[in-house]
Every structure is written in structure tokens, then in C-alpha cells.
Design a protein around this motif. Structure first.
Motif, PDB file in Angstrom:
ATOM      1  N   ARG A  90      21.307  36.350  -6.493  1.00  0.00           N
ATOM      2  CA  ARG A  90      21.448  37.409  -5.501  1.00  0.00           C
ATOM      3  C   ARG A  90      21.847  36.850  -4.139  1.00  0.00           C
ATOM      4  NH1 ARG A  90      18.445  39.296  -9.496  1.00  0.00           N
ATOM      5  NH2 ARG A  90      18.257  41.553  -9.822  1.00  0.00           N
ATOM      6  N   ARG A 119      23.705  39.410  -1.818  1.00  0.00           N
ATOM      7  CA  ARG A 119      22.805  40.324  -1.122  1.00  0.00           C
ATOM      8  C   ARG A 119      22.092  39.607   0.012  1.00  0.00           C
ATOM      9  NH1 ARG A 119      19.939  43.755  -6.071  1.00  0.00           N
ATOM     10  NH2 ARG A 119      21.861  44.218  -7.200  1.00  0.00           N
ATOM     11  N   THR A 130      14.749  43.604  -2.487  1.00  0.00           N
ATOM     12  CA  THR A 130      15.762  43.076  -3.409  1.00  0.00           C
ATOM     13  C   THR A 130      15.127  42.351  -4.582  1.00  0.00           C
ATOM     14  OG1 THR A 130      17.246  42.796  -1.515  1.00  0.00           O
ATOM     15  CG2 THR A 130      17.852  41.663  -3.535  1.00  0.00           C
TER      16      THR A 130
END
Length: 489
Positions: free
Chosen positions: A373, A376, A422
Motif C-alpha cells: 500500500r 496510498r 488503510t
């Protein structure tokens, strides 16, 4: 570029066998020990500068580092993260050519960064002393960036002792020359920094020999297709590194430009203490990164368990950093750094807020890398850096050092919240809530005990012990309760 889970899973046995837990522990120990020792040497140089040149000298030194660090960041731009992963997976006969392409791309990035620093100095009408300070530190940062790339071949083979020791010796030489020059002569600060670029060049020589030993003799190759391919992978890592540096340094820059070098020196001193005390947490994350990355695609429950253990360490280290800044740093500030820091103890103690939220960012950010991730994370960091910049513009003119502290703490808190949201699926929301609630409750009780003990006029050591005991009671009981109920740790 996000790699498919199937590719990772197919290689899981080979990857896990290449990095047994004992080797990871040894690598973490070497990385932590050498880096913490290097930072202690840097702290010693801080002490020498402060005692001989005062807050203004600290401010000039910190400003030079803040500006030149952008050369290091842009010169790396995710090179190490990408290079380690790629170098360990490609065939042996492709390693030399890949390494040449990687070095070529890095040299171009460093050249662009140096031009950017020169333009910045011209726009801000820097003095000759500032230009010389930044130039010497820029040469140092550029050389260190290249040296880190030269050690990628050995690092990818889990040989981390030589890079760690070589980096420590390089820092010892640079800081030693500067410290001795300031201590025993009357030369200006810029001239005392001549050992920085010299030591970094020596580090590059050692790195070149290491690269050749592990199948990557030093060559440079530059081509448009190669640069395009590397850029397609590196952009998210690059964005993170640039804006992380902006996030941590914008306070120093804002204070230097608005409030002067003395105010910047106070803030930089607190920031350095935060960074040093959180260093073990950062390198534990680095050492755990390969295993966590592999477990994410091969064993979800093991990934969650290991992630939780890392977050419990995060709780202890970040809270310990805040505790030290609250109770120990103010007592030692004047005896260690000199009488000109008198009256600045409350500002350093206020950095405890930054220590807690920055400790969360270090660990949760590593978990975002491990769970693929990074894109992000990049956008979250950009938003956090933008928020910090806006808050510094608004608060520093009104509140000086305290405005920079408030801006940094609020920005990191926003980042932590976004990280937690997240990670709620890969780590699970239940684990995150359990650990973060324990941290918040422990800090709240510790602060309450400190306030009550202060009202009773108890000595500082009693308040410190009471605060630590209250915090550990909450965190320890939560951990024990989760274990006893077989809750996720």
C-alpha cells in the motif's frame, strides 16, 4: 508498481528460507547499534556546537542539513527499497547490468537535486557562510546517497554488518573532525565541516569494493527506456521520501526564515532527540520488512500476528521517547548544551507530543509498505506535509517554536488516523483498536498521575516513576487480557 500476490506466493519458500529469524535479529542489532552510535556522535557534535556557538550555531548547522537533506532524499527516491527487492530476484547474469542502470538513474536524480538547491539558495539570498555550509553538507549527502546504493548487493544477500559498520566509521570521522575543529580552534562553522564530504567519499570507495564482491562492479548506464522503467516503479517511493523530509524539516525552515536561527536551533534540538529515541523502532521495522512482505502473501494470520507484535513495540518505544522528553531531557538541557538554552526546557518537553505520533507513523508506514500500500501511503504523506506547511505558516508567526511543535503534532496525528483506516483490513480493525486504545489510555493515565503528583509537590523523580508505572500498568494489563482471552495480539 504493485507485484501480484501469485508471484510472491510462488517464491515464498525461497524467500523465507533466505532470511531466518536469527539472521534478521543479528541484522537488526547491527543496524540499530551502529546507527544509534552514529546519532549519539551527532548529538555530541550538537553539544559541542551549542556550547561554543550557541543556539545560532545550532540553527545554522540544522538549516544547512535541512536544505542539503533534499539532495540525499531526491538522490535516493526509493532506490534502496526498489533495488533491494529487484536485485535479490533477478538472475545473476543480469545483476551487473541492472546495477549500472540503477546507478545511472541515481546520478541524474542527484544532479537535478543539486540544481534545485542552488536555485533555492539564490532565491533566498543566502549569505556566503550559509552557501558554504550547504555546499559542504550537500557534497556529503550526495556521496552518502550513492554509497547506500553501492551496498545494495550485499544487503540483498542479508550481509548487513559491513554497511552498518562502514556508515558508523564514516560518521565518526566527519563528526570527529568537526567537533575537534570547533573545540580547539576559532574557525567559522562552515570550515569545520570539511571532514563531511571527505569521509563520505571514503565510504563510497568501501561501497564500490563491496558491490564488486557481490557481483555488481561499478559501472554507469543511462538510457531512456531504462529511466522510464525505473521511474514507473519508483514514483510512489520517491513521493514518500521527499514529503517525509518536508514533513520533518519544514518547522526548522519556517522558524529560520521567520523567527531566526536561535528558535530553529531549539526546535531542531527537540526534533533530534525525537529521532534518536525512535531509531530502534525504525530499524526494527527495516529488519522485519522482508519477512512481513513475504507473510502478507503467503500466510495472512502470521502477517497479522507479527504486525501486532511490532505495533506493541511501537507502543513501548514511542511512549518511552515521550517520557524521556518530558522528564529527562529538560533536566539535562542546560548542563549538557550550555547556559544559553536556559528557559527553553518547556519547549523541548512539548516535543513529547511529536514523539508519540511520529512513532506511530514510523511503524504503521512500514506495515503499509509490507502490505503493498505504498501508493496510498504516498498520498497520505503528501496531505500531511501540506497540512504541516499551512499550519507552520499560520502558527509560527504567532507562537514561534510552540507553533511549529503544534503543527507537526497535528499533521502526524492526521497521518496516523489515515494509516490506521488503510490498515484496518490487512491488520484487522480489532487489532488496531486494541493496541491504539491501550496506548491512548496509558498516556492519559500517565499524564493524570503526573498532574496529581505535581499538585502534591512531589519531586520530579516521583512524578516520572508514577507516570511510567501507570502507563505500563494499562498497557501490560491490556496485553495480558488479550493473551488470556486468545484475542488477536
Amino acid at each position: 508498481m504493485r507485484e501480484h500476490r501469485a508471484v510472491y506466493a510462488a517464491r515464498s519458500v525461497r524467500i523465507s528460507g533466505a532470511a531466518p529469524p536469527l539472521k534478521l535479529t543479528n541484522n537488526a542489532a547491527w543496524l540499530i547499534g551502529c546507527r544509534v552510535s552514529g546519532d549519539l556522535l551527532n548529538l555530541l557534535l550538537f553539544v559541542i556546537i551549542s556550547r561554543h556557538l550557541g543556539p545560532a550555531g545550532i540553527g545554522a548547522y540544522s538549516y544547512g542539513f535541512a536544505v542539503s537533506t533534499f539532495v540525499f532524499v531526491i538522490g535516493c527516491l526509493g532506490i534502496e527499497e526498489y533495488g533491494l527487492r529487484r536485485f535479490a530476484r533477478i538472475e545473476s547474469d543480469r545483476r551487473a547490468s541492472f546495477f549500472a542502470e540503477l546507478l545511472g538513474a541515481q546520478l541524474l536524480m542527484i544532479a537535478v537535486a543539486i540544481v534545485g538547491v542552488a536555485v533555492y539558495l539564490a532565491l533566498t539570498r543566502a549569505t556566503h557562510a550559509t552557501i558554504l555550509t550547504v555546499a559542504l553538507l550537500t557534497a556529503f549527502q550526495a556521496s552518502v546517497a550513492i554509497a547506500r546504493t553501492l551496498f545494495i548487493p550485499s544487503m540483498s544477500q542479508q550481509r548487513m554488518m559491513l554497511p552498518a559498520v562502514a556508515d558508523l566509521l564514516m560518521r565518526a570521522l566527519a563528526f570527529g573532525i568537526a567537533g575537534l575543529t570547533i573545540q580547539f580552534s576559532n574557525v567559522a562553522l562552515p570550515l569545520s565541516l570539511i571532514g563531511f564530504p571527505v569521509s563520505a567519499v571514503l565510504l563510497m570507495i568501501v561501497g564500490s569494493q563491496s558491490a564488486a564482491r557481490y557481483g555488481a562492479p561499478v559501472r554507469v548506464a543511462i538510457s531512456r527506456p531504462t529511466l522510464s522503467g525505473i521511474a514507473a516503479v519508483l514514483w510512489s517511493f520517491a513521493l514518500i521520501e521527499v514529503f517525509v523530509q518536508l514533513l520533518s524539516r519544514v518547522g526548522v525552515i519556517a522558524l529560520t526564515l521567520h523567527s531566526g536561527q536561535a528558535a530553529a536551533g531549539v526546535f531542531a534540538t527537540g526534533l533530534r532527540l525525537v529521532e534518536v529515541t525512535l531509531m530502534p523502532l525504525a530499524f526494527l521495522g527495516v529488519a522485519a520488512y522482508p519477512r512481513l512482505s513475504q507473510l502478507y502473501v503467503s500466510n495472512t494470520e502470521e502477517f497479522r500476528r507479527d504486525s501486532s507484535q511490532l505495533m506493541w513495540l511501537m507502543v513501548l518505544v514511542s511512549a518511552g521517547s515521550a517520557w524521556g522528553l518530558t522528564f529527562i531531557a529538560p533536566v539535562l538541557l542546560v548542563p549538557v548544551l550550555g547556559a544559553r538554552f536556559a528557559g527553553m526546557e518547556p519547549a523541548v518537553a512539548a516535543m513529547a507530543f511529536v514523539a508519540v505520533v511520529q512513532g506511530l507513523e514510523v511503524t504503521l508506514g512500514r506495515l503499509l509498505y509490507s502490505s503493498d500500500r505504498q501508493v496510498r501511503r504516498a498520498w497520505i504523506i503528501v496531505a500531511g506535509a501540506a497540512l504541516n506547511t499551512v499550519l507552520c505558516v499560520l502558527l509560527v508567526p504567532r507562537a514561534g517554536v510552540y507553533g511549529a511543535i503544534a503543527a507537526g503534532a497535528a499533521s502526524y496525528a492526521m497521518i496516523d488516523i489515515a494509516y490506521a483506516l488503510t490498515l484496518r483490513r490487512p491488520v484487522t480493525a480489532r487489532r488496531l483498536l486494541l493496541i491504539l486504545a491501550a496506548l491512548a489510555a496509558g498516556l492519559a493515565l500517565g499524564a493524570t498521575v503526573t498532574a496529581v503528583f505535581a499538585g502534591w509537590a512531589l519531586p520530579l523523580w516521583a512524578r516520572a516513576l508514577g507516570s511510567a508505572a501507570a502507563f505500563l500498568a494499562v498497557v501490560g494489563s491490556t496485553y495480558w487480557y488479550a493473551s488470556a482471552r486468545s484475542a488477536p495480539l
